[in-house]
Design a protein around this motif. Structure first.
Motif, PDB file in Angstrom:
ATOM      1  N   ALA A  50       0.972  -1.041   0.130  1.00 36.61           N
ATOM      2  CA  ALA A  50       0.005  -0.085  -0.001  1.00 36.61           C
ATOM      3  C   ALA A  50       0.696   1.313   0.371  1.00 36.61           C
ATOM      4  N   LEU A  51       2.189   1.103   0.667  1.00 42.94           N
ATOM      5  CA  LEU A  51       2.580   2.761   0.835  1.00 42.94           C
ATOM      6  C   LEU A  51       3.282   2.713  -0.555  1.00 42.94           C
ATOM      7  N   ASP A  52       3.963   1.435  -1.493  1.00 41.47           N
ATOM      8  CA  ASP A  52       4.737   2.380  -3.188  1.00 41.47           C
ATOM      9  C   ASP A  52       3.333   1.966  -3.088  1.00 41.47           C
ATOM     10  N   THR A  53       2.076   2.005  -3.465  1.00 38.71           N
ATOM     11  CA  THR A  53       1.209   2.264  -4.483  1.00 38.71           C
ATOM     12  C   THR A  53       0.798   3.843  -4.171  1.00 38.71           C
ATOM     13  N   LEU A  54       0.521   3.820  -3.114  1.00 37.51           N
ATOM     14  CA  LEU A  54       0.425   5.501  -2.449  1.00 37.51           C
ATOM     15  C   LEU A  54       1.138   6.604  -2.883  1.00 37.51           C
ATOM     16  N   CYS A  55       1.920   6.681  -2.701  1.00 41.75           N
ATOM     17  CA  CYS A  55       4.006   6.867  -3.037  1.00 41.75           C
ATOM     18  C   CYS A  55       3.545   7.273  -4.480  1.00 41.75           C
ATOM     19  N   ALA A  56       3.305   6.369  -5.158  1.00 41.10           N
ATOM     20  CA  ALA A  56       4.004   6.132  -6.458  1.00 41.10           C
ATOM     21  C   ALA A  56       2.520   7.000  -7.554  1.00 41.10           C
ATOM     22  N   SER A  57       1.172   6.837  -7.096  1.00 42.65           N
ATOM     23  CA  SER A  57      -0.378   7.248  -6.912  1.00 42.65           C
ATOM     24  C   SER A  57      -0.203   9.192  -7.157  1.00 42.65           C
ATOM     25  N   PHE A  58       0.541   9.707  -6.217  1.00 44.84           N
ATOM     26  CA  PHE A  58       1.264  11.114  -5.747  1.00 44.84           C
ATOM     27  C   PHE A  58       2.125  11.312  -5.980  1.00 44.84           C
ATOM     28  N   GLU A  59       2.891  10.475  -6.880  1.00 41.07           N
ATOM     29  CA  GLU A  59       3.997  11.501  -7.495  1.00 41.07           C
ATOM     30  C   GLU A  59       4.915  11.448  -5.932  1.00 41.07           C
ATOM     31  N   LEU A  60       5.226  10.460  -4.668  1.00 39.49           N
ATOM     32  CA  LEU A  60       5.118  11.639  -4.056  1.00 39.49           C
ATOM     33  C   LEU A  60       7.179  11.521  -4.242  1.00 39.49           C
ATOM     34  N   SER A  61       7.834  12.654  -3.656  1.00 40.08           N
ATOM     35  CA  SER A  61       9.307  12.653  -3.418  1.00 40.08           C
ATOM     36  C   SER A  61       9.591  11.311  -2.336  1.00 40.08           C
ATOM     37  N   SER A  62      11.692  11.170  -2.329  1.00 42.53           N
ATOM     38  CA  SER A  62      11.512  10.457  -0.930  1.00 42.53           C
ATOM     39  C   SER A  62      11.472  10.403  -0.253  1.00 42.53           C
ATOM     40  N   PHE A  63      11.754  11.956  -0.088  1.00 42.99           N
ATOM     41  CA  PHE A  63      11.345  12.739   1.372  1.00 42.99           C
ATOM     42  C   PHE A  63      10.067  13.144   2.217  1.00 42.99           C
ATOM     43  N   GLU A  64       9.456  13.475   0.697  1.00 40.19           N
ATOM     44  CA  GLU A  64       7.533  13.382   1.341  1.00 40.19           C
ATOM     45  C   GLU A  64       7.199  12.095   1.286  1.00 40.19           C
ATOM     46  N   ARG A  65       7.809  11.098   0.867  1.00 43.70           N
ATOM     47  CA  ARG A  65       7.834   9.293   1.754  1.00 43.70           C
ATOM     48  C   ARG A  65       8.512   9.424   3.303  1.00 43.70           C
ATOM     49  N   LYS A  66       8.718  10.024   3.142  1.00 45.06           N
ATOM     50  CA  LYS A  66       9.614   9.679   5.133  1.00 45.06           C
ATOM     51  C   LYS A  66       9.038  10.584   5.622  1.00 45.06           C
ATOM     52  N   ILE A  67       8.887  12.171   5.154  1.00 47.34           N
ATOM     53  CA  ILE A  67       7.403  12.997   6.642  1.00 47.34           C
ATOM     54  C   ILE A  67       5.648  12.144   6.661  1.00 47.34           C
ATOM     55  N   LEU A  68       6.187  11.505   4.888  1.00 45.46           N
ATOM     56  CA  LEU A  68       4.349  10.802   5.327  1.00 45.46           C
ATOM     57  C   LEU A  68       4.833   9.558   6.239  1.00 45.46           C
ATOM     58  N   LEU A  69       6.112   8.892   6.423  1.00 44.83           N
ATOM     59  CA  LEU A  69       6.282   7.279   7.612  1.00 44.83           C
ATOM     60  C   LEU A  69       6.195   8.255   8.870  1.00 44.83           C
ATOM     61  N   MET A  70       6.979   8.892   9.324  1.00 47.34           N
ATOM     62  CA  MET A  70       7.227   9.725  10.622  1.00 47.34           C
ATOM     63  C   MET A  70       5.777  10.038  10.660  1.00 47.34           C
ATOM     64  N   CYS A  71       4.411  10.689  10.151  1.00 47.09           N
ATOM     65  CA  CYS A  71       3.678  10.900  11.260  1.00 47.09           C
ATOM     66  C   CYS A  71       2.193   9.559  11.290  1.00 47.09           C
ATOM     67  N   ALA A  72       2.939   8.426  10.154  1.00 48.15           N
ATOM     68  CA  ALA A  72       2.236   6.847  10.326  1.00 48.15           C
ATOM     69  C   ALA A  72       2.768   6.421  11.643  1.00 48.15           C
ATOM     70  N   GLY A  73       4.194   6.288  11.530  1.00 45.75           N
ATOM     71  CA  GLY A  73       5.020   5.678  12.549  1.00 45.75           C
ATOM     72  C   GLY A  73       4.460   6.184  14.523  1.00 45.75           C
ATOM     73  N   ALA A  74       3.491   7.785  14.236  1.00 48.29           N
ATOM     74  CA  ALA A  74       3.761   8.144  15.428  1.00 48.29           C
ATOM     75  C   ALA A  74       1.971   8.112  15.727  1.00 48.29           C
ATOM     76  N   GLU A  75       0.957   7.129  14.944  1.00 45.02           N
ATOM     77  CA  GLU A  75      -0.098   6.701  15.376  1.00 45.02           C
ATOM     78  C   GLU A  75       0.378   4.808  15.234  1.00 45.02           C
ATOM     79  N   MET A  76       1.790   4.226  14.581  1.00 49.29           N
ATOM     80  CA  MET A  76       0.871   2.650  14.737  1.00 49.29           C
ATOM     81  C   MET A  76       1.937   2.101  15.669  1.00 49.29           C
ATOM     82  N   ASP A  77       3.818   2.485  16.145  1.00 46.32           N
ATOM     83  CA  ASP A  77       4.029   3.108  16.789  1.00 46.32           C
ATOM     84  C   ASP A  77       4.254   3.266  18.438  1.00 46.32           C
ATOM     85  N   ALA A  78       4.410   3.177  18.808  1.00 49.59           N
ATOM     86  CA  ALA A  78       4.765   3.690  20.475  1.00 49.59           C
ATOM     87  C   ALA A  78       5.711   4.470  20.696  1.00 49.59           C
ATOM     88  N   ARG A  79       7.341   4.194  20.234  1.00 50.16           N
ATOM     89  CA  ARG A  79       8.607   4.294  20.413  1.00 50.16           C
ATOM     90  C   ARG A  79       8.686   5.824  19.548  1.00 50.16           C
TER      91      ARG A  79
END
Length: 644
Positions: free
Chosen positions: A53-82
């Motif tokens: 799903a991550l690859d599909t979303l990044c390709a569909s919305f043409e996210l740069s590698s940096f934008e992909r990492k920002i998205l993962l930073m936000c997802a981590g806050a919701e999915m991983d307590a660390r």
């Protein structure tokens, strides 16, 4: 070389997301003052049948590698307590457990300032939201809940769209003519693949369910789901319209969906804006074609299933019963123009209450009447009829014309189709009648008798709701009525027709010209209507002779003479009503129409019931005086002589 193993998609997607989050977390942990050697990221040793799903979303919305990492930073806050503790430590505040743009700029070598620009994908498509903060770089960032669920492999529509955008899956198979349209739509989309602009598909006509099913079939042919939305449910303000557009364009990617936009008859700026801004697979459901300024449009007219297709659906739905009721299917198809779902529902309803075969025909006919009614709801008043031929007190000439009208309706299919008259000319095939005469002479009762005889629904048209002072609106109102009535070929009763169809005026201004257009439009629809249209008037002389020439039957309803009035009085009281000493020959002298006689009889019955007596002549005298006072008509002594 050992090939990578393949695992179920949901399991692999979760592992893929976990690995991507770990890589981002490791990069962030290096920002800690006392950072030590950290765990290393592991290499994925398996394949997925479909992209994560991550690859599909990044390709569909043409996210740069940096934008992909920002998205993962936000997802981590919701999915991983660390991640929460890590952000608190990096922000130097235990209450600030959310990522920020400044942390992303510091952690990643491929950082670029434009990632947070309003026009870039993260904010343009509402993948993340920017909270309140002192500056842009220190404001908390949060991933959209819809996007978070998509990354986790849980797909579902955004809650802001859920109330108005609905999935549509056909309940029945398409008929061949509709399958052809679906295939052509899929072909248009396939040809446009890879282009910047995809043509808008317009499905025109009033067969809304058929259009939905066609759209769903076309979407399925190119691997898409179908969602529908009504234009009236979309807010019209610029900001809300822009939000809807962006959210849907995001949904179209996340759910791999096409959108069916269902419009009303009216042209609006909202409709035009959506047709331009909703890129991708867009189908517009409308009555008549619309124009788009920039996008190409491909138009398809959607009609009901053909007679042959309706026959096939009926035969399949009835099974062995179709043979037992030989000829009934042809009569049903001739009278009712139902879609696939309505035919299946009617067949199911009739077969559920299955009686011997000699009654199945009647049950099917009544079931079809019920299926055809919803389209007329709100457009006209359905009259529950009980009058029969025997209830009519008319001269024999008028009765003969009424029977001819019924005969024309019954034999319409034989003459027009079997005997070929329809093939010679489509004009003048509608069956129309004018009932002219004073009020209360039986015009409505005759309409009811025809309804009972033909076993068809009777609808009274409220002309006050049809005629509009706005140019073009009257034709639209009439069009809706005739289109809706076509499904069951119902009997349409236009009461007080001279109010709408009076003498055409000499054209002096634009209003006169459009008034004549309204009359011409009505004549055109009546000539094409498969059912029976009845116009009633109290003043035949007020009607244009050119108009009358195009009416097939004209029935004059005369004011009843004394003999007819006597017969009306004899039939007026039900057998359950107690009467005593009624003198019919005296009552027949009263110069009253059948409608007035009925009013008098009912009023007299109430007077008698209140007195605890059978209906007597003195009750009728009191009721007569009341009725004539209401009519502001003098009651002569000769008319009531000998009543008491």
């Amino acid at each position: 070389m050992i090939p990578a193993r393949t695992i179920p998609w949901h399991e692999g997607n979760q592992s893929h997301l976990t690995a991507a989050l770990r890589q981002v977390r490791l990069a962030l942990e290096k920002l800690l003052p006392d950072a030590e050697a950290q765990e290393s990221a592991y290499v994925l040793e398996w394949d997925l049948a479909e992209p994560a799903a991550l690859d599909t979303l990044c390709a569909s919305f043409e996210l740069s590698s940096f934008e992909r990492k920002i998205l993962l930073m936000c997802a981590g806050a919701e999915m991983d307590a660390r991640f929460g503790g890590l952000y608190s430590a990096l922000n130097g505040d235990g209450r600030r457990a959310q990522p920020t743009f400044s942390l992303a700029l510091a952690a990643f070598d491929d950082a670029h300032w434009s990632a947070m620009a309003p026009g870039r994908p993260l904010r343009r498509w509402h993948l993340i939201d920017v909270g309140h903060g002192d500056t842009m770089t220190t404001s908390p960032l949060r991933i959209s809940g819809r996007v978070l669920h998509f990354l986790a492999g849980v797909n579902g529509i955004d809650e802001r769209l859920e109330a108005i955008v609905k999935p549509w899956r056909p309940a029945t198979q398409l008929v061949d003519s509709h399958n052809d349209i679906a295939a052509k739509i899929a072909g248009v989309w396939s040809e446009a693949e890879g282009r910047a602009t995809v043509p808008v598909i317009e499905l025109c006509g009033r067969e809304n369910e058929a259009k939905r099913n066609i759209a769903a079939a076309a979407a399925a042919l190119v691997g898409l789901e179908l969602h529908t939305v009504s234009l009236r449910n979309i807010a019209a303000t610029a900001a809300e319209l822009d939000l809807f557009t962006r959210l849907w364009r995001r949904e179209a990617v996340l759910t791999a969906s096409a959108l069916l936009l269902e419009m009303d008859d009216e042209v609006s700026e909202t409709a035009a804006s959506l047709m331009e801004s909703l890129t991708g697979a867009l189908i517009v459901s409308t009555v008549a074609p619309r124009r788009s300024t920039y996008r190409p449009i491909v138009v398809f007219d959607v009609s009901r299933p053909t007679r042959e297709e309706q026959t096939e659906i009926w035969t399949s739905a009835l099974g062995d019963n179709a043979t037992a009721i030989n000829g009934t299917v042809d009569r049903l198809v001739s009278q009712f123009q139902l879609g696939s779902t309505a035919i299946l529902s009617a067949a199911r309803q009739a077969l559920t209450n299955h009686d011997p075969a000699d009654r199945l025909t009647e049950q099917l006919w009544n079931a079809c009447r019920v299926q055809a009614r919803p389209r007329m709801e709100g457009l006209a008043q359905r009259i529950e009829t009980s009058s029969e031929w025997g209830d009519l007190v008319l001269p024999e000439a008028q009765k003969r014309i009424l029977r001819q009208i019924a005969m024309h309706v019954r034999q319409r299919n034989t003459v027009y189709r079997t005997w070929g008259f329809a093939a010679k000319s489509a004009r003048g095939l509608g069956i129309s009648a004018m009932f002219a005469g004073p009020s209360g002479t039986g015009k409505t009762m005759a309409s009811e008798a025809l309804s009972t005889e033909l076993r068809l629904d009777l609808y009274r048209i409220d002309l006050s709701q049809v005629v509009s002072k706005y140019i073009g609106e009257t034709e639209k109102n009439l069009g809706r009525i005739f289109d809706a009535a076509e499904e069951g070929a119902a009997i349409l009763l236009f009461d007080e027709a001279d109010a709408l169809f009076g003498k055409r005026t000499e054209v002096k201004d634009s209003h006169d010209r459009y008034a004549n257009i309204e009359v011409s439009y009505l004549l055109q629809r009546m000539e094409a209507y498969r059912g029976l249209a009845i116009l009633t008037t109290n003043r035949k002389s007020a009607l244009d002779q050119a108009f009358l020439r195009r009416i097939r039957f004209v029935v004059e309803f005369p004011f009843p003479d004394s003999t007819q009035r006597a017969e009306i009085w004899r039939r007026m009281f039900p057998k359950e009503t107690p009467t005593e000493g009624l003198r019919i020959e005296k009552l027949a002298r009263l110069n009253a129409s059948g409608g007035n006689i009925r009013n008098i009889a009912i009023n007299a019955a109430f007077l008698a019931a209140d007195s605890g007596e059978p209906v007597r002549m003195h009750h009728l005298l009191a009721a007569t005086r009341s009725e004539f006072t209401k009519l502001e008509t003098p009651l002569t002594d000769s008319e009531v002589a000998g009543w008491l």
